[in-house]
Design an enzyme around this catalytic site. Sequence first.
Site, PDB file in Angstrom:
ATOM      1  NE  ARG A 222     -95.576  95.208 -23.184  1.00 31.12           N
ATOM      2  CZ  ARG A 222     -96.080  94.519 -22.168  1.00 31.12           C
ATOM      3  NH1 ARG A 222     -97.400  94.492 -21.999  1.00 31.12           N
ATOM      4  NH2 ARG A 222     -95.304  93.867 -21.334  1.00 31.12           N
TER       5      ARG A 222
ATOM      6  CD  GLU B  19     -98.999 101.506 -21.018  1.00 28.55           C
ATOM      7  OE1 GLU B  19     -98.610 100.857 -20.041  1.00 28.55           O
ATOM      8  OE2 GLU B  19     -99.834 101.072 -21.830  1.00 28.55           O
TER       9      GLU B  19
ATOM     10  CG  HIS C  15    -100.609  98.142 -18.514  1.00 29.64           C
ATOM     11  ND1 HIS C  15     -99.542  98.486 -19.314  1.00 29.64           N
ATOM     12  CD2 HIS C  15    -100.563  96.790 -18.407  1.00 29.64           C
ATOM     13  CE1 HIS C  15     -98.857  97.404 -19.653  1.00 29.64           C
ATOM     14  NE2 HIS C  15     -99.475  96.366 -19.117  1.00 29.64           N
TER      15      HIS C  15
END
Length: 346
Positions: A237, A266, A298
Amino acid sequence: MEKRKVLFFDIKSYDKEFFNKYGKDYNIEMKFLKEKLTEETVPLTKGYEIVCAFANDTINKEVIDTMAENGVKLLAMRCAGYNNISFKYINDRFKVVRVPAYSPYSIAEYTMGMILSLSRKIHKAYVRTREGNFSINGLMGYDLYGKTVGIVGAGKIAQILIKILKGFGTKVIAYDPFPNYEKAKELGFEFVDLDTLYKESDIISLNCPLTKETKYMINRNSMAKMKDGVMIVNTGRGLLIDSADLVEALKDKKIGAAALDVYEEEADYFFEDKSDEVIEDDILGRLLSFHNVLITSHQAYFTNEAIEAITITTLNNIKDFIDGKPLVNEVKYICDKNKENCRVVG
């Protein structure tokens, strides 16, 4: 029997393709929205008992209150994480389910790919040769054999990564608040405390969840304890790393390389095409400027097998709710008397 309506937020073309493919066998009517679930879009949940959201949706007090007022009874997260949900405001007004596991291999293998790309400068060589430059000056890397890799968080993903790393002849040490010593013996790694991991590791991989304890665990102080030139890899994360401190450590050459598949801010960028816009996030822009930083959007989880598993588990979570069955993937939480502090317990 009448179909139950489900509203999906933050849907990409590949999501729609998989849900349409596998959703045929379920008695549901699916409405797909490209927009994220936010305070601005939450009014669209009116008339839906079931809402499906994703990792970067905003599920705060205002969103939760509106969903509850609109009659939402189930929030189905099509991801493993839930740090974007303010549980203290739900107050048992609707259930939350998630996808606790899909393909741990996808993330473990991707992590290894990022390590190899940085250690051998493959990302730089790719760009250079596409421009007709076949010089190898500046591309010298290093062997992984004999290096010490520190793993923070020794769950399923990390255990697969450790197996891969052992194949390269690395020494693996790990930190986990709940160490499984039998698994360590089986896989051939050692549990250590965090300070030892920081001090001894040539490469550090973050494979832990985001909690109050792990938020900004990689910061100015923890990086000062690390070897000069250490590589940091984050497929966990974004908020595990203080990005401003990381920029300074990269400038000072304390950190030799960083591979980031996640970023603390993000939500405004990842999964979107921003190629015709100026990156307004100064820290992200600075990180992108470093030749020894590899940033991806991601995508560590993004394999055919993982998306298939996410889709099917999400559909089964919804079906169990409709059928009145136990919700095996429910996110359970407890709060204090004042509802100020809540923690997930299952």
